[in-house]
Scaffold this motif. Structure first.
Motif, PDB file in Angstrom:
ATOM      1  N   ILE A  51      62.890  50.523 -22.681  1.00 46.95           N
ATOM      2  CA  ILE A  51      63.938  49.590 -22.808  1.00 46.95           C
ATOM      3  C   ILE A  51      64.166  49.019 -24.149  1.00 46.95           C
ATOM      4  N   GLU A  52      63.264  48.491 -24.982  1.00 46.52           N
ATOM      5  CA  GLU A  52      63.388  48.180 -26.346  1.00 46.52           C
ATOM      6  C   GLU A  52      63.759  49.378 -27.171  1.00 46.52           C
ATOM      7  N   ALA A  53      63.343  50.491 -26.949  1.00 44.27           N
ATOM      8  CA  ALA A  53      63.587  51.457 -28.047  1.00 44.27           C
ATOM      9  C   ALA A  53      64.965  51.936 -27.880  1.00 44.27           C
ATOM     10  N   ALA A  54      65.519  51.936 -26.512  1.00 42.33           N
ATOM     11  CA  ALA A  54      66.646  52.518 -25.888  1.00 42.33           C
ATOM     12  C   ALA A  54      67.875  51.727 -26.530  1.00 42.33           C
ATOM     13  N   GLY A  55      67.848  50.283 -26.705  1.00 40.27           N
ATOM     14  CA  GLY A  55      68.830  49.598 -27.173  1.00 40.27           C
ATOM     15  C   GLY A  55      69.887  49.268 -26.070  1.00 40.27           C
ATOM     16  N   PRO A  56      70.903  48.978 -26.424  1.00 44.07           N
ATOM     17  CA  PRO A  56      71.941  48.545 -25.111  1.00 44.07           C
ATOM     18  C   PRO A  56      72.326  49.840 -24.171  1.00 44.07           C
ATOM     19  N   ILE A  57      72.074  49.716 -22.987  1.00 41.31           N
ATOM     20  CA  ILE A  57      72.368  50.693 -22.014  1.00 41.31           C
ATOM     21  C   ILE A  57      73.771  50.279 -21.306  1.00 41.31           C
ATOM     22  N   ASP A  58      74.665  51.186 -21.009  1.00 40.97           N
ATOM     23  CA  ASP A  58      75.881  51.142 -20.341  1.00 40.97           C
ATOM     24  C   ASP A  58      75.588  51.648 -18.843  1.00 40.97           C
ATOM     25  N   VAL A  59      74.743  52.511 -18.469  1.00 43.76           N
ATOM     26  CA  VAL A  59      74.533  53.223 -17.499  1.00 43.76           C
ATOM     27  C   VAL A  59      72.982  53.662 -17.166  1.00 43.76           C
ATOM     28  N   LEU A  60      72.611  53.212 -16.113  1.00 37.68           N
ATOM     29  CA  LEU A  60      71.074  53.706 -16.013  1.00 37.68           C
ATOM     30  C   LEU A  60      71.056  54.626 -14.974  1.00 37.68           C
ATOM     31  N   VAL A  61      70.390  55.487 -14.904  1.00 29.66           N
ATOM     32  CA  VAL A  61      70.181  56.632 -13.624  1.00 29.66           C
ATOM     33  C   VAL A  61      68.870  56.677 -13.401  1.00 29.66           C
ATOM     34  N   ASN A  62      68.418  56.147 -12.169  1.00 35.36           N
ATOM     35  CA  ASN A  62      67.000  56.126 -11.760  1.00 35.36           C
ATOM     36  C   ASN A  62      66.855  57.438 -10.942  1.00 35.36           C
ATOM     37  N   ASN A  63      66.566  58.529 -11.532  1.00 40.41           N
ATOM     38  CA  ASN A  63      66.312  59.719 -11.030  1.00 40.41           C
ATOM     39  C   ASN A  63      64.625  60.450 -10.963  1.00 40.41           C
ATOM     40  N   ALA A  64      63.890  59.654 -11.455  1.00 42.37           N
ATOM     41  CA  ALA A  64      62.501  59.869 -11.431  1.00 42.37           C
ATOM     42  C   ALA A  64      61.893  59.792 -10.037  1.00 42.37           C
ATOM     43  N   GLY A  65      61.437  60.799  -9.634  1.00 45.15           N
ATOM     44  CA  GLY A  65      60.616  60.530  -8.194  1.00 45.15           C
ATOM     45  C   GLY A  65      59.669  61.712  -8.015  1.00 45.15           C
ATOM     46  N   ILE A  66      58.790  61.713  -6.869  1.00 45.38           N
ATOM     47  CA  ILE A  66      57.878  62.503  -6.546  1.00 45.38           C
ATOM     48  C   ILE A  66      58.010  62.686  -4.932  1.00 45.38           C
ATOM     49  N   GLY A  67      57.778  63.988  -4.580  1.00 51.49           N
ATOM     50  CA  GLY A  67      57.632  64.272  -3.078  1.00 51.49           C
ATOM     51  C   GLY A  67      56.637  64.531  -2.541  1.00 51.49           C
ATOM     52  N   VAL A  68      56.590  64.453  -1.307  1.00 56.22           N
ATOM     53  CA  VAL A  68      55.423  64.850  -0.334  1.00 56.22           C
ATOM     54  C   VAL A  68      55.974  65.470   0.774  1.00 56.22           C
ATOM     55  N   VAL A  69      55.217  66.540   1.354  1.00 57.26           N
ATOM     56  CA  VAL A  69      55.685  67.281   2.558  1.00 57.26           C
ATOM     57  C   VAL A  69      54.362  67.677   3.161  1.00 57.26           C
ATOM     58  N   GLY A  70      54.384  67.125   4.606  1.00 51.45           N
ATOM     59  CA  GLY A  70      53.257  67.462   5.598  1.00 51.45           C
ATOM     60  C   GLY A  70      53.439  66.376   6.367  1.00 51.45           C
ATOM     61  N   ALA A  71      52.571  66.795   7.616  1.00 50.65           N
ATOM     62  CA  ALA A  71      52.291  65.918   8.671  1.00 50.65           C
ATOM     63  C   ALA A  71      51.930  64.385   8.233  1.00 50.65           C
ATOM     64  N   PHE A  72      52.626  63.361   9.045  1.00 50.16           N
ATOM     65  CA  PHE A  72      52.138  61.974   8.381  1.00 50.16           C
ATOM     66  C   PHE A  72      50.751  61.688   8.478  1.00 50.16           C
ATOM     67  N   GLU A  73      50.293  62.027   9.853  1.00 46.07           N
ATOM     68  CA  GLU A  73      48.765  61.690  10.163  1.00 46.07           C
ATOM     69  C   GLU A  73      47.751  62.510   9.126  1.00 46.07           C
ATOM     70  N   ALA A  74      48.251  63.461   8.458  1.00 47.37           N
ATOM     71  CA  ALA A  74      47.208  64.230   7.388  1.00 47.37           C
ATOM     72  C   ALA A  74      47.532  63.478   6.114  1.00 47.37           C
ATOM     73  N   THR A  75      48.520  62.827   5.791  1.00 45.82           N
ATOM     74  CA  THR A  75      48.948  62.468   4.449  1.00 45.82           C
ATOM     75  C   THR A  75      48.074  61.264   4.096  1.00 45.82           C
ATOM     76  N   PRO A  76      46.994  61.183   3.068  1.00 44.35           N
ATOM     77  CA  PRO A  76      46.382  60.194   2.633  1.00 44.35           C
ATOM     78  C   PRO A  76      47.168  59.025   2.225  1.00 44.35           C
ATOM     79  N   MET A  77      46.765  57.801   2.643  1.00 45.18           N
ATOM     80  CA  MET A  77      47.508  56.340   2.385  1.00 45.18           C
ATOM     81  C   MET A  77      47.591  56.539   0.622  1.00 45.18           C
ATOM     82  N   ALA A  78      46.450  56.994   0.001  1.00 43.82           N
ATOM     83  CA  ALA A  78      46.607  56.640  -1.476  1.00 43.82           C
ATOM     84  C   ALA A  78      47.622  57.561  -1.872  1.00 43.82           C
TER      85      ALA A  78
END
Length: 251
Positions: free
Chosen positions: A63-90
């Motif tokens: 944010i310091e390097a970017a300077g003034p920001i008019d629009v922020l797009v929070n796009n970064a994300g990761i996915g997970v596919v699988g049965a919930f009971e088999a998905t590690p809490m970590a």
């Protein structure tokens, strides 16, 4: 000239959003965990900065390097596919660290400058999984559903300062590497008892009836960034629009 900062711009939706805004003459700050200047055309209006949305130090430096920001797009994300009971809490915590807490941290980082200027737009990219029940993705849906509620509440807080807050809800894009930032193979999260249930769902992923193009998402972000009304939700893609209509009108 306005400046947009996009998280997760190395591929997929984020990359296409960066291309779209560059083509329309905006200054673009494209952030990536591992900066790769080769994915975007060279331009005086483009800066590529390193960013890990799960690191406070990384966010602060960006944010310091970017300077003034008019629009922020929070796009970064990761996915997970699988049965919930088999998905590690970590792994579930890792999904929330990026998809939920990372978004919140980015918002906290840019709100002060937007509040002081009394202008700015925050666009949080969620998913069409928030619009309809979606099996084998419960933690992912939960992480994105949390951001839907967070953004709706934040919109009321920031409207007082003339800062607009929007949600873009992309549908399913077959070209998106949904689990690329994780170390777990989705097939490892399907126990034998779930094979009969999961098989048809994975088959549908392979040949979906409706899909979303990356350009659909870029167009929706463009619309959200330039929208001066109180509209918050912007479904992106044929399937997302379909689910949004069902949610609104039933069917």
């Amino acid at each position: 000239m306005k400046t947009i900062l996009i998280t997760g711009a190395s591929s997929g939706y984020g990359l296409e959003i960066a291309r779209h805004f560059l083509a329309n003459g905006w200054n673009v700050v494209a952030t990536m965990r591992k900066p790769n200047p080769e994915v975007l055309p060279r331009s005086e209006k483009l800066r590529i900065l390193p960013l890990d949305v799960t690191s406070d130090d990384s966010i602060r430096a960006c944010i310091e390097a970017a300077g003034p920001i008019d629009v922020l797009v929070n796009n970064a994300g990761i996915g997970v596919v699988g049965a919930f009971e088999a998905t590690p809490m970590a792994h579930i915590r890792k999904v929330f660290d990026t998809n939920t807490f990372g978004v919140m941290a980015m918002c906290q980082a840019v709100i002060p400058q937007m509040r002081e200027r009394r202008s700015g737009v925050i666009i949080n990219v969620t998913s069409s999984v928030t619009l309809a029940p979606f099996p084998l993705a419960a933690p992912y849906k939960a992480s994105k559903q949390a951001i839907e509620g967070f953004t709706e509440a934040l919109a009321l807080e920031l409207a007082y300062f003339d800062v607009r807050t929007k949600i873009v809800e992309p549908g399913y894009a077959p070209t998106t590497r949904f689990t690329q930032n994780t170390s777990i193979n989705p097939l490892d999260l399907i126990p034998a008892a779930y094979q009969g249930f999961a098989g048809p769902i994975f088959a549908e992923f392979g040949s979906p009836k409706m899909t979303t193009k990356e350009t659909d998402v870029a167009a929706a972000v463009w619309a959200a960034a330039n929208d001066a009304t109180g509209q918050i939700h912007f479904p992106a893609g044929e399937d997302a629009v379909h689910f949004a209509k069902i949610r609104q009108f039933g069917g």
